[in-house]
Design a protein around this motif. Sequence first.
Motif, PDB file in Angstrom:
ATOM      1  N   GLU A 163       0.857  -1.186   0.000  1.00 32.20           N
ATOM      2  CA  GLU A 163       0.000   0.000   0.000  1.00 32.20           C
ATOM      3  C   GLU A 163       0.887   1.228   0.000  1.00 32.20           C
ATOM      4  O   GLU A 163       1.964   1.228   0.603  1.00 32.20           O
ATOM      5  CB  GLU A 163      -0.933   0.013   1.207  1.00 32.20           C
ATOM      6  N   PRO A 164       0.498   2.291  -0.705  1.00 31.92           N
ATOM      7  CA  PRO A 164       1.327   3.501  -0.760  1.00 31.92           C
ATOM      8  C   PRO A 164       1.408   4.156   0.608  1.00 31.92           C
ATOM      9  O   PRO A 164       0.577   3.927   1.482  1.00 31.92           O
ATOM     10  CB  PRO A 164       0.590   4.381  -1.774  1.00 31.92           C
ATOM     11  N   PHE A 165       2.391   4.984   0.779  1.00 36.83           N
ATOM     12  CA  PHE A 165       2.638   5.590   2.087  1.00 36.83           C
ATOM     13  C   PHE A 165       3.055   7.042   1.910  1.00 36.83           C
ATOM     14  O   PHE A 165       3.907   7.365   1.088  1.00 36.83           O
ATOM     15  CB  PHE A 165       3.738   4.809   2.815  1.00 36.83           C
ATOM     16  N   LEU A 166       2.427   7.936   2.689  1.00 36.72           N
ATOM     17  CA  LEU A 166       2.794   9.347   2.697  1.00 36.72           C
ATOM     18  C   LEU A 166       3.382   9.699   4.050  1.00 36.72           C
ATOM     19  O   LEU A 166       2.890   9.265   5.089  1.00 36.72           O
ATOM     20  CB  LEU A 166       1.569  10.228   2.453  1.00 36.72           C
ATOM     21  N   SER A 167       4.411  10.526   4.052  1.00 34.16           N
ATOM     22  CA  SER A 167       5.023  10.981   5.296  1.00 34.16           C
ATOM     23  C   SER A 167       5.137  12.492   5.255  1.00 34.16           C
ATOM     24  O   SER A 167       5.797  13.056   4.372  1.00 34.16           O
ATOM     25  CB  SER A 167       6.408  10.354   5.471  1.00 34.16           C
ATOM     26  N   HIS A 170       4.424  14.119   1.949  1.00 38.46           N
ATOM     27  CA  HIS A 170       5.232  13.784   0.784  1.00 38.46           C
ATOM     28  C   HIS A 170       5.193  12.281   0.553  1.00 38.46           C
ATOM     29  O   HIS A 170       5.245  11.491   1.494  1.00 38.46           O
ATOM     30  CB  HIS A 170       6.678  14.250   0.992  1.00 38.46           C
ATOM     31  N   LEU A 171       5.138  11.886  -0.703  1.00 41.65           N
ATOM     32  CA  LEU A 171       5.091  10.476  -1.044  1.00 41.65           C
ATOM     33  C   LEU A 171       6.444   9.841  -0.764  1.00 41.65           C
ATOM     34  O   LEU A 171       7.478  10.306  -1.221  1.00 41.65           O
ATOM     35  CB  LEU A 171       4.728  10.297  -2.513  1.00 41.65           C
ATOM     36  N   SER A 172       6.429   8.794   0.022  1.00 35.35           N
ATOM     37  CA  SER A 172       7.678   8.119   0.377  1.00 35.35           C
ATOM     38  C   SER A 172       8.169   7.275  -0.790  1.00 35.35           C
ATOM     39  O   SER A 172       7.400   6.835  -1.643  1.00 35.35           O
ATOM     40  CB  SER A 172       7.445   7.227   1.606  1.00 35.35           C
ATOM     41  N   ASP A 173       9.479   7.064  -0.818  1.00 37.43           N
ATOM     42  CA  ASP A 173      10.065   6.189  -1.842  1.00 37.43           C
ATOM     43  C   ASP A 173       9.734   4.730  -1.585  1.00 37.43           C
ATOM     44  O   ASP A 173      10.004   3.874  -2.407  1.00 37.43           O
ATOM     45  CB  ASP A 173      11.588   6.362  -1.882  1.00 37.43           C
ATOM     46  N   ASP A 252       5.818   4.846  -8.401  1.00 43.00           N
ATOM     47  CA  ASP A 252       4.765   3.843  -8.445  1.00 43.00           C
ATOM     48  C   ASP A 252       5.358   2.435  -8.441  1.00 43.00           C
ATOM     49  O   ASP A 252       5.968   2.007  -9.421  1.00 43.00           O
ATOM     50  CB  ASP A 252       3.917   4.053  -9.700  1.00 43.00           C
ATOM     51  N   PRO A 253       5.173   1.679  -7.359  1.00 40.27           N
ATOM     52  CA  PRO A 253       5.746   0.323  -7.324  1.00 40.27           C
ATOM     53  C   PRO A 253       5.122  -0.625  -8.337  1.00 40.27           C
ATOM     54  O   PRO A 253       5.711  -1.660  -8.650  1.00 40.27           O
ATOM     55  CB  PRO A 253       5.439  -0.142  -5.891  1.00 40.27           C
ATOM     56  N   GLN A 254       3.926  -0.308  -8.853  1.00 37.64           N
ATOM     57  CA  GLN A 254       3.275  -1.242  -9.785  1.00 37.64           C
ATOM     58  C   GLN A 254       4.000  -1.336 -11.122  1.00 37.64           C
ATOM     59  O   GLN A 254       3.667  -2.174 -11.949  1.00 37.64           O
ATOM     60  CB  GLN A 254       1.808  -0.864  -9.997  1.00 37.64           C
ATOM     61  N   LYS A 255       4.991  -0.484 -11.324  1.00 41.19           N
ATOM     62  CA  LYS A 255       5.780  -0.626 -12.551  1.00 41.19           C
ATOM     63  C   LYS A 255       6.681  -1.859 -12.488  1.00 41.19           C
ATOM     64  O   LYS A 255       7.159  -2.347 -13.505  1.00 41.19           O
ATOM     65  CB  LYS A 255       6.620   0.625 -12.798  1.00 41.19           C
ATOM     66  N   ASN A 256       6.888  -2.350 -11.262  1.00 42.65           N
ATOM     67  CA  ASN A 256       7.699  -3.562 -11.096  1.00 42.65           C
ATOM     68  C   ASN A 256       6.848  -4.794 -11.377  1.00 42.65           C
ATOM     69  O   ASN A 256       5.734  -4.914 -10.869  1.00 42.65           O
ATOM     70  CB  ASN A 256       8.252  -3.633  -9.678  1.00 42.65           C
ATOM     71  N   PRO A 257       7.336  -5.749 -12.169  1.00 40.53           N
ATOM     72  CA  PRO A 257       6.552  -6.959 -12.481  1.00 40.53           C
ATOM     73  C   PRO A 257       6.106  -7.677 -11.205  1.00 40.53           C
ATOM     74  O   PRO A 257       6.890  -7.871 -10.277  1.00 40.53           O
ATOM     75  CB  PRO A 257       7.540  -7.816 -13.276  1.00 40.53           C
ATOM     76  N   GLY A 258       4.838  -8.048 -11.169  1.00 44.85           N
ATOM     77  CA  GLY A 258       4.294  -8.805 -10.063  1.00 44.85           C
ATOM     78  C   GLY A 258       3.837  -7.981  -8.873  1.00 44.85           C
ATOM     79  O   GLY A 258       3.218  -8.512  -7.953  1.00 44.85           O
ATOM     80  N   THR A 259       4.122  -6.672  -8.848  1.00 40.18           N
ATOM     81  CA  THR A 259       3.756  -5.833  -7.707  1.00 40.18           C
ATOM     82  C   THR A 259       2.311  -5.341  -7.844  1.00 40.18           C
ATOM     83  O   THR A 259       1.879  -4.933  -8.924  1.00 40.18           O
ATOM     84  CB  THR A 259       4.701  -4.630  -7.582  1.00 40.18           C
ATOM     85  N   ILE A 260       1.577  -5.367  -6.729  1.00 40.09           N
ATOM     86  CA  ILE A 260       0.168  -4.971  -6.714  1.00 40.09           C
ATOM     87  C   ILE A 260      -0.036  -3.907  -5.634  1.00 40.09           C
ATOM     88  O   ILE A 260       0.357  -4.101  -4.485  1.00 40.09           O
ATOM     89  CB  ILE A 260      -0.749  -6.174  -6.411  1.00 40.09           C
ATOM     90  N   PHE A 261      -0.646  -2.790  -6.021  1.00 39.79           N
ATOM     91  CA  PHE A 261      -1.060  -1.765  -5.066  1.00 39.79           C
ATOM     92  C   PHE A 261      -2.409  -2.155  -4.471  1.00 39.79           C
ATOM     93  O   PHE A 261      -3.312  -2.603  -5.190  1.00 39.79           O
ATOM     94  CB  PHE A 261      -1.238  -0.434  -5.790  1.00 39.79           C
ATOM     95  N   MET A 262      -2.597  -1.917  -3.174  1.00 40.16           N
ATOM     96  CA  MET A 262      -3.867  -2.225  -2.534  1.00 40.16           C
ATOM     97  C   MET A 262      -4.222  -1.098  -1.570  1.00 40.16           C
ATOM     98  O   MET A 262      -3.348  -0.541  -0.890  1.00 40.16           O
ATOM     99  CB  MET A 262      -3.769  -3.559  -1.792  1.00 40.16           C
ATOM    100  N   GLY A 263      -5.514  -0.744  -1.493  1.00 41.61           N
ATOM    101  CA  GLY A 263      -5.983   0.310  -0.600  1.00 41.61           C
ATOM    102  C   GLY A 263      -7.042  -0.197   0.352  1.00 41.61           C
ATOM    103  O   GLY A 263      -7.591  -1.286   0.182  1.00 41.61           O
ATOM    104  N   TYR A 299      -4.838  14.292  -1.296  1.00 43.55           N
ATOM    105  CA  TYR A 299      -4.988  13.537  -2.532  1.00 43.55           C
ATOM    106  C   TYR A 299      -3.634  13.545  -3.226  1.00 43.55           C
ATOM    107  O   TYR A 299      -3.092  14.606  -3.545  1.00 43.55           O
ATOM    108  CB  TYR A 299      -6.042  14.149  -3.453  1.00 43.55           C
ATOM    109  N   ALA A 300      -3.058  12.384  -3.426  1.00 41.59           N
ATOM    110  CA  ALA A 300      -1.759  12.253  -4.075  1.00 41.59           C
ATOM    111  C   ALA A 300      -1.976  11.825  -5.514  1.00 41.59           C
ATOM    112  O   ALA A 300      -2.225  10.652  -5.796  1.00 41.59           O
ATOM    113  CB  ALA A 300      -0.892  11.240  -3.331  1.00 41.59           C
ATOM    114  N   GLY A 301      -1.894  12.770  -6.409  1.00 45.34           N
ATOM    115  CA  GLY A 301      -2.134  12.482  -7.817  1.00 45.34           C
ATOM    116  C   GLY A 301      -1.086  11.580  -8.433  1.00 45.34           C
ATOM    117  O   GLY A 301      -1.336  10.961  -9.469  1.00 45.34           O
TER     118      GLY A 301
END
Length: 426
Positions: A163-167, A170-173, A252-263, A299-301
């Motif tokens: 899942e994405p993370f903001l700190s 700012h969007l974390s790496d 965006d981690p979903q650019k990596n093969p097999g990675t799935i974003f979930m909310g 909202y993180a576009g």
Amino acid sequence: MKLRKNTITTIAFFILWGVTTLMVTGCDEGMNIINDPIIDDPKTSLDPVLTINTATSEGDGSVMVSGTSANLPAETTVTITLDGTVTAATAIDEQGTWLTTVPAKKVAQLTAGTVTVTATAVGAEVTSSFEYAPPELEHEVPEPVPPDPIEPHENDFVGQVVEPFLSEGHLSDHARAVQGVTLTVISGERAGEQSITDEQGNYRFSDPAGETLQLHLRTEKEGYEPKEVIVHRNERTTTLADGVAFNRDRLDPQKNPGTIFMGHEWPDEVRFILEKTLLPHDLLLIRTDELGENYSGLYAGQVGMVMVVNSDCLFKTIAHELGHAHQHAIAVKEMGSDANVFDWEETAEGKAYLTAQQKDWEGVGKISYDGGHFLTSFENMAQTANHFWNIEGKFDTPLCFNTLNLEKEAPNRFRWAQEWLNKKYD
């Protein structure tokens, strides 16, 4: 009759004594009346005042602190401190009241006993106390038991759920791994096979021959929104969801093969917005207990994500951020996949909104959010969307701001919302 000299002298003395007494008494009383000083109350109508009404320990370990204010404008920040170490912040509403819930994990720093509560705002401070008793620890719910382990092979089909993370805004790496997600193959020869993510969010489907190039999966976990994806061995993940597609950035981690974003799961109270309004593709909700002192929602576009703090105004915060997400979708639809939320002002919808807002100001006057932080058009529109979607007051709570009657107080923006927010632009 002839009086003796001593008698006359005695009478004159008593007359003079009486007159003098009257004069002194009269002057003294007169001074008390005429020159009675007007002593100003030290708390005049211009002095800011804070009051703590309640400070209570909740059953889940959190602490709720509420109060009122005088002579402080709405949106003024109130900072709450527990025993000088644990802090939280909230804002004064239009009625002069304020409230915050300090999360349990922050309160856990305190020791049992009397806790001092201090509330401060610009020029005002007040203290109170309450008795704090740490809640009894509940039995931990065990994580789902994964299937019997399969001897891993270097050719297996593997990936990760995050899942994405903001700190601090700012969007974390880095993204947060999601453990205990059940992934089910829902089509093809391998339909019905399952895998469950480990502590690092990793999943694995056995494939010693390395022949599986892609899998059609459904991801499920309690508290998270179910999701359908196609994961590829050598390509980025394809998400099967409605919405306007946009360019995700390098984080965006979903650019990596097999990675799935979930909310997280969308609350039922706001789900209708997703069904009736144009929004970005694969929009995610992330709920947290902390998001920095200056944020209740973002909202993180970059990744199409709504991130909100768990609070009594949760639904209104989600609705406001969905307003920004809608702006992003409109900008992308009209101006291309690289457009962002700020480009919305240049769209047909954005220009129509500015016209409606100006007509309201000229014909009816400004309303509570027509200034300050909400003066910019994209913030003002998100607040209008929030009130419009909450027209029946379903988001309101006793501890949250009341919804405005837009049809009466901002009729031109109300009609704008009826036209532009109720369609998917099919």
